[in-house]
Motif scaffolding. Structure first.
Motif, mmCIF file in Angstrom:
data_model
loop_
_atom_site.group_PDB
_atom_site.id
_atom_site.type_symbol
_atom_site.label_atom_id
_atom_site.label_comp_id
_atom_site.label_asym_id
_atom_site.label_seq_id
_atom_site.Cartn_x
_atom_site.Cartn_y
_atom_site.Cartn_z
ATOM 1 N N THR A 1 -20.778 50.174 -17.142
ATOM 2 C CA THR A 1 -21.920 50.117 -18.595
ATOM 3 C C THR A 1 -21.463 48.658 -19.169
ATOM 4 N N LEU A 2 -22.646 48.284 -19.250
ATOM 5 C CA LEU A 2 -22.704 46.759 -19.673
ATOM 6 C C LEU A 2 -24.154 46.510 -20.528
ATOM 7 N N MET A 3 -24.084 45.169 -21.178
ATOM 8 C CA MET A 3 -25.132 44.792 -22.066
ATOM 9 C C MET A 3 -25.877 43.607 -21.098
ATOM 10 N N VAL A 4 -27.037 43.968 -20.853
ATOM 11 C CA VAL A 4 -27.685 42.872 -19.965
ATOM 12 C C VAL A 4 -28.944 42.490 -20.860
ATOM 13 N N SER A 5 -29.552 41.414 -20.683
ATOM 14 C CA SER A 5 -31.117 40.998 -20.960
ATOM 15 C C SER A 5 -31.952 41.796 -20.203
ATOM 16 N N PRO A 6 -33.052 42.278 -20.680
ATOM 17 C CA PRO A 6 -34.155 42.883 -19.708
ATOM 18 C C PRO A 6 -34.632 42.125 -18.744
ATOM 19 N N ALA A 7 -34.378 40.623 -18.633
ATOM 20 C CA ALA A 7 -34.723 39.722 -17.895
ATOM 21 C C ALA A 7 -33.704 39.430 -16.829
ATOM 22 N N ASP A 8 -32.542 40.189 -16.813
ATOM 23 C CA ASP A 8 -31.516 39.704 -15.865
ATOM 24 C C ASP A 8 -31.868 40.174 -14.472
ATOM 25 N N THR A 9 -31.845 39.590 -13.584
ATOM 26 C CA THR A 9 -31.765 40.076 -11.997
ATOM 27 C C THR A 9 -30.756 40.838 -11.748
ATOM 28 N N LEU A 10 -30.721 41.599 -10.869
ATOM 29 C CA LEU A 10 -29.613 42.591 -10.356
ATOM 30 C C LEU A 10 -28.608 41.330 -9.637
ATOM 31 N N LEU A 11 -29.081 40.434 -9.189
ATOM 32 C CA LEU A 11 -28.187 39.309 -8.311
ATOM 33 C C LEU A 11 -27.246 38.588 -9.806
ATOM 34 N N TYR A 12 -27.884 38.361 -10.594
ATOM 35 C CA TYR A 12 -27.417 37.736 -11.741
ATOM 36 C C TYR A 12 -26.337 38.524 -12.470
ATOM 37 N N THR A 13 -26.689 39.875 -12.483
ATOM 38 C CA THR A 13 -25.843 41.028 -13.137
ATOM 39 C C THR A 13 -24.670 41.178 -12.259
ATOM 40 N N LEU A 14 -24.815 41.105 -11.135
ATOM 41 C CA LEU A 14 -23.711 41.562 -10.304
ATOM 42 C C LEU A 14 -22.688 40.402 -10.130
ATOM 43 N N ARG A 15 -23.102 38.994 -10.212
ATOM 44 C CA ARG A 15 -22.393 37.927 -10.104
ATOM 45 C C ARG A 15 -21.517 37.685 -11.455
ATOM 46 N N SER A 16 -22.383 37.649 -12.482
ATOM 47 C CA SER A 16 -22.030 37.132 -13.665
ATOM 48 C C SER A 16 -21.089 38.214 -14.577
ATOM 49 N N TYR A 17 -21.833 39.360 -14.621
ATOM 50 C CA TYR A 17 -21.164 40.401 -15.551
ATOM 51 C C TYR A 17 -20.004 41.193 -14.732
ATOM 52 N N MET A 18 -20.351 41.424 -13.286
ATOM 53 C CA MET A 18 -19.205 42.063 -12.631
ATOM 54 C C MET A 18 -18.392 41.534 -11.879
#
Length: 152
Positions: A16-33
């Motif tokens: 469970t995380l907070m993301v920008s609606p424009a964040d790609t899944l690639l960015y989310t996987l790499r940057s947040y996870m």
């Protein structure tokens, strides 16, 4: 900037995380996870270095928004453990520099799962979605065929 609370099932773990609606899944996987296996390459869906699996099908994570993955099962290279295709890539020397390898493995894993009787044409068609600049695709084709039980 607005953020969105997102719950994702990645490699069998719930995040469970907070993301920008424009964040790609690639960015989310790499940057947040911290999951760095999916690689940024072209960032427009051409190279396949960012390929992951969504509900068992290959997806270029640079083309998918993170919010679109909610409710789906996401698998990255980090989520594969001891699969036949991983060993086949080693056995058949199906990589050189390794940058594209996670994307190829994810694509080939889906191919094998979705088309266990894949013809040569089907294999070539699926491999067209990923680019490798270091090796020929012959080794990758041999790796896939070996997992399909077609040692040629």
């Amino acid at each position: 900037m607005r953020t969105y609370s997102l719950t994702l099932d990645v490699n069998g773990e719930i995040y469970t995380l907070m993301v920008s609606p424009a964040d790609t899944l690639l960015y989310t996987l790499r940057s947040y996870m911290g999951l760095k296996g999916a690689k940024p390459g072209c960032l427009n869906g051409d190279c396949g270095a960012c390929t992951i699996n969504i509900d068992g099908w290959p997806m270029k994570s640079c083309l998918m928004l993170a919010v679109e993955a909610e409710g789906k099962k996401v698998t990255t290279i980090e989520g594969l453990h001891g699969t036949a295709i991983q060993q086949a890539f080693i056995d058949h020397f199906a990589f050189q520099c390794g940058y594209c390898t996670p994307g190829f493995i994810m694509n080939c894993h889906s191919l094998i799962e979705q088309h266990p009787d894949a013809s040569d044409e089907k294999i070539k068609e699926w491999l067209e979605s990923n680019i490798c600049r270091c090796t020929s695709y012959a080794e990758i084709e041999r790796a896939v065929k070996s997992v399909l039980g077609r040692n040629e």
